[in-house]
Scaffold this motif. Structure first.
Motif, short mmCIF file in Angstrom:
data_model
loop_
_atom_site.label_atom_id
_atom_site.label_comp_id
_atom_site.label_asym_id
_atom_site.label_seq_id
_atom_site.Cartn_x
_atom_site.Cartn_y
_atom_site.Cartn_z
N ARG A 43 6.43 1.18 2.01
CA ARG A 43 6.27 1.80 0.69
C ARG A 43 5.25 2.93 0.70
O ARG A 43 4.89 3.43 -0.37
CB ARG A 43 5.86 0.74 -0.34
CG ARG A 43 6.85 -0.41 -0.48
CD ARG A 43 6.45 -1.32 -1.61
NE ARG A 43 7.35 -2.46 -1.73
CZ ARG A 43 7.27 -3.39 -2.69
NH1 ARG A 43 6.32 -3.29 -3.62
NH2 ARG A 43 8.12 -4.39 -2.73
N LEU A 44 4.80 3.33 1.84
CA LEU A 44 3.78 4.36 1.94
C LEU A 44 4.31 5.70 1.45
O LEU A 44 5.36 6.18 1.89
CB LEU A 44 3.31 4.48 3.39
CG LEU A 44 2.06 5.34 3.64
CD1 LEU A 44 0.85 4.73 2.95
CD2 LEU A 44 1.81 5.50 5.13
N ARG A 45 3.56 6.31 0.54
CA ARG A 45 3.93 7.62 -0.01
C ARG A 45 2.92 8.71 0.34
O ARG A 45 3.28 9.89 0.38
CB ARG A 45 4.08 7.54 -1.53
CG ARG A 45 5.24 6.70 -1.99
CD ARG A 45 5.35 6.68 -3.51
NE ARG A 45 6.49 5.91 -3.97
CZ ARG A 45 7.70 6.40 -4.15
NH1 ARG A 45 7.92 7.70 -3.92
NH2 ARG A 45 8.70 5.64 -4.56
N ARG A 46 1.68 8.33 0.56
CA ARG A 46 0.64 9.32 0.85
C ARG A 46 -0.20 8.83 2.02
O ARG A 46 -0.75 7.72 1.98
CB ARG A 46 -0.24 9.55 -0.37
CG ARG A 46 -1.36 10.54 -0.15
CD ARG A 46 -1.95 11.01 -1.45
NE ARG A 46 -3.04 11.95 -1.24
CZ ARG A 46 -3.46 12.83 -2.15
NH1 ARG A 46 -2.85 12.88 -3.32
NH2 ARG A 46 -4.44 13.65 -1.90
N LEU A 47 -0.31 9.66 3.05
CA LEU A 47 -1.06 9.32 4.26
C LEU A 47 -2.00 10.46 4.60
O LEU A 47 -1.57 11.62 4.74
CB LEU A 47 -0.11 9.04 5.42
CG LEU A 47 -0.77 8.75 6.77
CD1 LEU A 47 -1.63 7.50 6.69
CD2 LEU A 47 0.27 8.62 7.88
N GLU A 48 -3.29 10.14 4.75
CA GLU A 48 -4.30 11.11 5.12
C GLU A 48 -5.05 10.60 6.34
O GLU A 48 -5.69 9.54 6.29
CB GLU A 48 -5.29 11.34 3.97
CG GLU A 48 -4.66 11.91 2.71
CD GLU A 48 -5.67 12.08 1.59
OE1 GLU A 48 -6.86 11.73 1.82
OE2 GLU A 48 -5.30 12.56 0.51
N ILE A 108 0.84 -1.20 0.00
CA ILE A 108 0.00 0.00 0.00
C ILE A 108 0.87 1.24 0.00
O ILE A 108 1.76 1.41 0.84
CB ILE A 108 -0.94 0.00 1.22
CG1 ILE A 108 -1.99 -1.10 1.09
CG2 ILE A 108 -1.62 1.35 1.38
CD1 ILE A 108 -2.93 -1.20 2.26
N SER A 109 0.59 2.14 -0.95
CA SER A 109 1.32 3.41 -1.03
C SER A 109 0.44 4.62 -0.73
O SER A 109 0.96 5.72 -0.56
CB SER A 109 1.94 3.57 -2.43
OG SER A 109 0.94 3.57 -3.43
N PHE A 110 -0.87 4.43 -0.69
CA PHE A 110 -1.81 5.52 -0.41
C PHE A 110 -2.82 5.01 0.61
O PHE A 110 -3.59 4.08 0.33
CB PHE A 110 -2.50 5.98 -1.69
CG PHE A 110 -3.49 7.10 -1.49
CD1 PHE A 110 -3.59 7.79 -0.30
CD2 PHE A 110 -4.34 7.47 -2.52
CE1 PHE A 110 -4.50 8.82 -0.12
CE2 PHE A 110 -5.25 8.50 -2.36
CZ PHE A 110 -5.33 9.16 -1.16
N LEU A 111 -2.84 5.61 1.79
CA LEU A 111 -3.75 5.21 2.85
C LEU A 111 -4.49 6.45 3.36
O LEU A 111 -3.86 7.45 3.73
CB LEU A 111 -2.99 4.55 4.00
CG LEU A 111 -3.83 4.13 5.21
CD1 LEU A 111 -4.87 3.08 4.81
CD2 LEU A 111 -2.95 3.59 6.33
N SER A 112 -5.82 6.38 3.39
CA SER A 112 -6.65 7.48 3.86
C SER A 112 -7.65 6.93 4.87
O SER A 112 -8.41 6.00 4.57
CB SER A 112 -7.39 8.14 2.69
OG SER A 112 -8.26 9.15 3.16
#
Length: 514
Positions: free
Chosen positions: A190-195, A166-170
């Protein structure tokens, strides 16, 4: 010499083809020459299995997989019944992105989910998804959004463990998660975007572990999260790759903001909007001079406790700004002039409800900002019609959106002269598509030069928030015939009577009117 008897045509068609004819294709010599029967011979054999070439490129699965990527959802549903190759390719694309919601037939959806869930790459949930089923079936997730879901720390751990890529988690309004859940997020290397939005449980140790364990993190949004007691003193000098930072309505401490900015040399977008009670000093927002060298988007909306000296220092350190929102702040004329002269790439500017800005300061900025496409100068009667002076034309003639509510039209000259200057200035903005005006002293009259605004031939949206008096008959008839591209119109309370509103609807039925 005896004549050779002729063979009937049907019997000749049943004869074996001559060897060497047509390079391996079956055929026969008829009265019209060779006839090909498009039945290729096996080209090779592997352990007794014959491998034949496909009859069409549309039978090659690699080619079909590329074709379906350019189709919309409706076309993909049609391709499902074309062939087995198209079926496999279309199903894979259709199940790439899935929105889990309350379907009319949940049993059918769940059975299909169990069958094709392995293809899901993007999963969006709007209310109470079955996380146990997701953890069991979805093992190739790259994007996961959970909104108003009730996941526990254990269920979230199972989902993240089954999809480590997962690279985008919201996560939005997931109130059952604790700080232990943040530690599970830290395992996503590998996370790149976290909201994280509307989350109340967060402390310094879990946030520090998360920042240290996700070295590829570029986008961090902590909105509506209680950060008023969270510091990052233990973060140290850990380098961060964050390029977008959003701390909206979270009341962050100065230490937290300073810790992130000090370790993030590539900040390009920063939003501290609506942190009304956050006391952020110059040292917190400007830990070193080069922190904003790549900054292109700045949002300090309603940050009333940030001094105008601090705002000026931030602007002086930013040369690449393109979009700026300083509405409700204490920005002064000096900072506004610096912004207009120094930031030549500026395309969007919002300085609504800024009480310190004067007419002359704003006018100087409007002369210099030549690339503006969005401008909001709404005010509470602190700006007057002096910004429409004829001897000082605006340089931002490429404006597409203009919002200017609350302008005092009684100063500096007579109201009729002030309105005439405004109409002349607005008529020069021929690329304008969205216009919002309104004031307790504003009047739209033909005698004052309203007809000059006929030049706004590209106008698509027109809104009136407030007028001194309702529109009269001649003005309403003029508005009905003006601006052929107009799609939306909104008239504030008291600006248009009900009979004329009904007449407007009949004359322009395609117009979205409210």
């Amino acid at each position: 010499m005896t004549d050779t008897p002729k063979t009937p045509r049907k019997q000749r068609a049943q004869q074996k083809p001559t060897q060497g004819s047509h390079n391996g294709y079956k055929g026969y010599r008829g009265h019209q020459g060779y006839v090909q029967l498009l039945q290729p011979q096996p080209v090779s054999t592997v352990q007794g299995l014959s491998l034949s070439a496909p009859k069409s490129p549309l039978e090659i699965e690699e080619i079909v997989n590329e074709i379906v990527l350019y189709l919309d959802k409706r076309s993909l549903h049609c391709c499902v019944s074309v062939s087995r190759v198209f079926y496999r390719a279309s199903i894979r694309v259709l199940w790439t992105s899935v929105h889990w919601k309350n379907f009319a037939h949940p049993d059918i959806f769940l059975s299909e989910f169990d069958r094709y869930g392995r293809y899901i790459v993007e999963l969006h949930d709007n209310h109470n998804a079955d996380l146990e089923r997701i953890a069991r079936i979805c093992t190739n997730l790259y994007e996961l959004r959970l909104n108003w879901t009730s996941p526990t720390d254990e269920k979230l751990e199972d989902v993240l463990r089954s999809s480590p890529k997962i690279s985008f988690l919201s996560l939005y309004s997931c109130h059952f998660l604790s700080t232990k859940g943040l530690l599970h997020i830290a395992r996503l290397t590998r996370l790149r975007r976290l909201e994280l939005r509307n989350m109340v449980k967060m402390d310094e140790p879990s946030l520090v572990v998360l920042l240290k364990s996700c070295p590829l993190l570029e986008y961090l949004a902590l909105e509506d999260v209680r950060l008023n007691r969270t510091t990052l003193d233990s973060l140290g000098t850990t380098p961060l790759r964050i390029t977008t930072l959003a701390l909206t309505r979270s009341s962050p401490t100065g230490s937290l903001v300073q810790g992130i900015l000090n370790n993030s040399p590539n900040i390009m977008e920063m939003s501290l909007a609506r942190n009304v009670h956050s006391l952020l000093s110059k040292d917190n927002l400007l830990p070193h001079q080069n922190v904003y060298r790549h900054l292109s988007n700045l949002n300090l909306e309603s940050c009333k406790l940030i001094s105008r000296e601090t705002i000026l220092a931030i602007i002086q350190a930013s040369f690449e700004l393109e979009r700026v929102n300083l509405s409700g702040t204490h920005i002064g004329d000096e900072a506004l002039e610096t912004l207009a002269v120094q930031c030549t790439k500026l395309t969007s500017l919002n300085i609504a409800l800024c009480p310190i800005i004067t007419d002359q300061g704003l006018l100087q900025a409007l002369r210099s900002c030549r690339r503006l496409s969005f401008l909001d100068i709404s005010t509470m009667d602190t700006l007057s019609a002096a910004i429409f002076e004829r001897d000082a034309p605006w340089g931002c003639t490429d404006l597409e959106t203009l919002i200017m509510a609350g302008i005092d039209m009684t100063q500096p000259m007579s109201p009729q002269m002030n309105h005439a200057m405004m109409f002349i200035q607005l008529s020069c903005l021929e690329r304008l598509r969205d216009l919002t005006i309104g004031s307790s002293s504003l009047e739209l009259q033909l005698e004052a030069g309203l007809t000059k605004m006929e030049k706004l031939c590209n106008l698509e949206s027109f809104r009136i928030q407030k007028l001194q008096s309702a529109l009269e008959d001649d003005e309403v008839r003029w508005l009905i015939d003006a601006w052929p591209k107009l799609k939306r119109a909104r008239f504030g309370s008291g600006s248009l009577s009900q009979p004329w509103l009904r007449y407007f609807r009949r004359q322009r039925p395609q117009l979205a009117l409210c």
